[in-house]
Design a protein around this motif. Structure first.
Motif, PDB file in Angstrom:
ATOM      1  N   GLN A 113       0.835  -1.199   0.000  1.00 48.69           N
ATOM      2  CA  GLN A 113       0.000   0.000   0.000  1.00 48.69           C
ATOM      3  C   GLN A 113       0.875   1.257   0.000  1.00 48.69           C
ATOM      4  O   GLN A 113       0.636   2.184  -0.778  1.00 48.69           O
ATOM      5  CB  GLN A 113      -0.916  -0.019   1.221  1.00 48.69           C
ATOM      6  N   LYS A 114       1.901   1.292   0.845  1.00 47.52           N
ATOM      7  CA  LYS A 114       2.810   2.446   0.884  1.00 47.52           C
ATOM      8  C   LYS A 114       3.477   2.649  -0.466  1.00 47.52           C
ATOM      9  O   LYS A 114       3.542   3.771  -0.978  1.00 47.52           O
ATOM     10  CB  LYS A 114       3.881   2.249   1.961  1.00 47.52           C
ATOM     11  N   TYR A 115       3.971   1.568  -1.031  1.00 49.81           N
ATOM     12  CA  TYR A 115       4.666   1.648  -2.320  1.00 49.81           C
ATOM     13  C   TYR A 115       3.721   2.139  -3.412  1.00 49.81           C
ATOM     14  O   TYR A 115       4.055   3.026  -4.191  1.00 49.81           O
ATOM     15  CB  TYR A 115       5.248   0.282  -2.682  1.00 49.81           C
ATOM     16  N   LEU A 116       2.522   1.559  -3.453  1.00 52.57           N
ATOM     17  CA  LEU A 116       1.572   1.928  -4.506  1.00 52.57           C
ATOM     18  C   LEU A 116       1.079   3.368  -4.366  1.00 52.57           C
ATOM     19  O   LEU A 116       0.847   4.033  -5.368  1.00 52.57           O
ATOM     20  CB  LEU A 116       0.397   0.954  -4.517  1.00 52.57           C
ATOM     21  N   PHE A 117       0.933   3.855  -3.140  1.00 53.23           N
ATOM     22  CA  PHE A 117       0.515   5.240  -2.983  1.00 53.23           C
ATOM     23  C   PHE A 117       1.613   6.207  -3.412  1.00 53.23           C
ATOM     24  O   PHE A 117       1.331   7.340  -3.778  1.00 53.23           O
ATOM     25  CB  PHE A 117       0.055   5.543  -1.558  1.00 53.23           C
ATOM     26  N   LYS A 118       2.869   5.760  -3.390  1.00 52.39           N
ATOM     27  CA  LYS A 118       3.965   6.616  -3.852  1.00 52.39           C
ATOM     28  C   LYS A 118       4.114   6.586  -5.369  1.00 52.39           C
ATOM     29  O   LYS A 118       4.312   7.616  -5.990  1.00 52.39           O
ATOM     30  CB  LYS A 118       5.286   6.175  -3.218  1.00 52.39           C
ATOM     31  N   VAL A 119       4.054   5.407  -5.970  1.00 51.58           N
ATOM     32  CA  VAL A 119       4.353   5.291  -7.393  1.00 51.58           C
ATOM     33  C   VAL A 119       3.215   4.682  -8.202  1.00 51.58           C
ATOM     34  O   VAL A 119       3.357   4.486  -9.400  1.00 51.58           O
ATOM     35  CB  VAL A 119       5.622   4.446  -7.639  1.00 51.58           C
ATOM     36  N   GLY A 120       2.125   4.401  -7.558  1.00 52.99           N
ATOM     37  CA  GLY A 120       1.056   3.651  -8.200  1.00 52.99           C
ATOM     38  C   GLY A 120       0.233   4.427  -9.191  1.00 52.99           C
ATOM     39  O   GLY A 120       0.488   5.602  -9.479  1.00 52.99           O
ATOM     40  N   PRO A 121      -0.775   3.775  -9.717  1.00 55.69           N
ATOM     41  CA  PRO A 121      -1.608   4.380 -10.755  1.00 55.69           C
ATOM     42  C   PRO A 121      -2.464   5.522 -10.216  1.00 55.69           C
ATOM     43  O   PRO A 121      -2.766   5.579  -9.022  1.00 55.69           O
ATOM     44  CB  PRO A 121      -2.482   3.219 -11.228  1.00 55.69           C
ATOM     45  N   ILE A 122      -2.852   6.386 -11.112  1.00 56.77           N
ATOM     46  CA  ILE A 122      -3.675   7.532 -10.766  1.00 56.77           C
ATOM     47  C   ILE A 122      -5.022   7.080 -10.196  1.00 56.77           C
ATOM     48  O   ILE A 122      -5.572   7.698  -9.312  1.00 56.77           O
ATOM     49  CB  ILE A 122      -3.866   8.434 -12.006  1.00 56.77           C
ATOM     50  N   SER A 123      -5.534   5.970 -10.685  1.00 53.09           N
ATOM     51  CA  SER A 123      -6.842   5.487 -10.263  1.00 53.09           C
ATOM     52  C   SER A 123      -6.800   4.647  -8.989  1.00 53.09           C
ATOM     53  O   SER A 123      -7.793   4.038  -8.616  1.00 53.09           O
ATOM     54  CB  SER A 123      -7.470   4.652 -11.378  1.00 53.09           C
TER      55      SER A 123
END
Length: 108
Positions: free
Chosen positions: A35-45
């Motif tokens: 979750q931390k990783y995806l909120f930093k580099v994840g998709p706009i959606s």
């Protein structure tokens, strides 16, 4: 977005968090790192998309099958996350496009 939408969104998020808390501790740790990783580099959606609930579904199936979290995703959490979002536009892509644009032009 009205107040009802906000309330419904909070209800859905709380239900999501409850599902995460029901996972075994090792799954919870990996989920939080993802979750931390995806909120930093994840998709706009990411905030209102199906990705995070899909990860919880995947983890719940792994628990039901008696598998450890490392058996499901491997030892590199970032690589697993990158594979999940490889075809989705990310905030990094938007930023890169904005700094690559010609000076004086505005992208929409």
């Amino acid at each position: 977005m009205g107040i009802q939408d906000i309330i419904e969104g909070k209800k859905q998020w709380r239900a999501h968090v409850a599902r995460v808390k029901a996972l075994p501790p090792d799954y919870q740790i990996v989920y939080k790192e993802m979750q931390k990783y995806l909120f930093k580099v994840g998709p706009i959606s990411l905030p209102d998309g199906p990705l995070l609930p899909g990860v919880v579904d995947f983890f719940e199936e792994g628990v039901a099958a008696g598998k450890g979290v490392v058996e499901l995703i491997g030892t590199d959490v970032a690589a697993f996350c990158d594979d999940l979002v490889k075809d989705s536009p990310t905030y990094a892509d938007v930023y890169q496009a904005s700094i690559s644009a010609e000076p004086g032009t505005h992208e929409k």
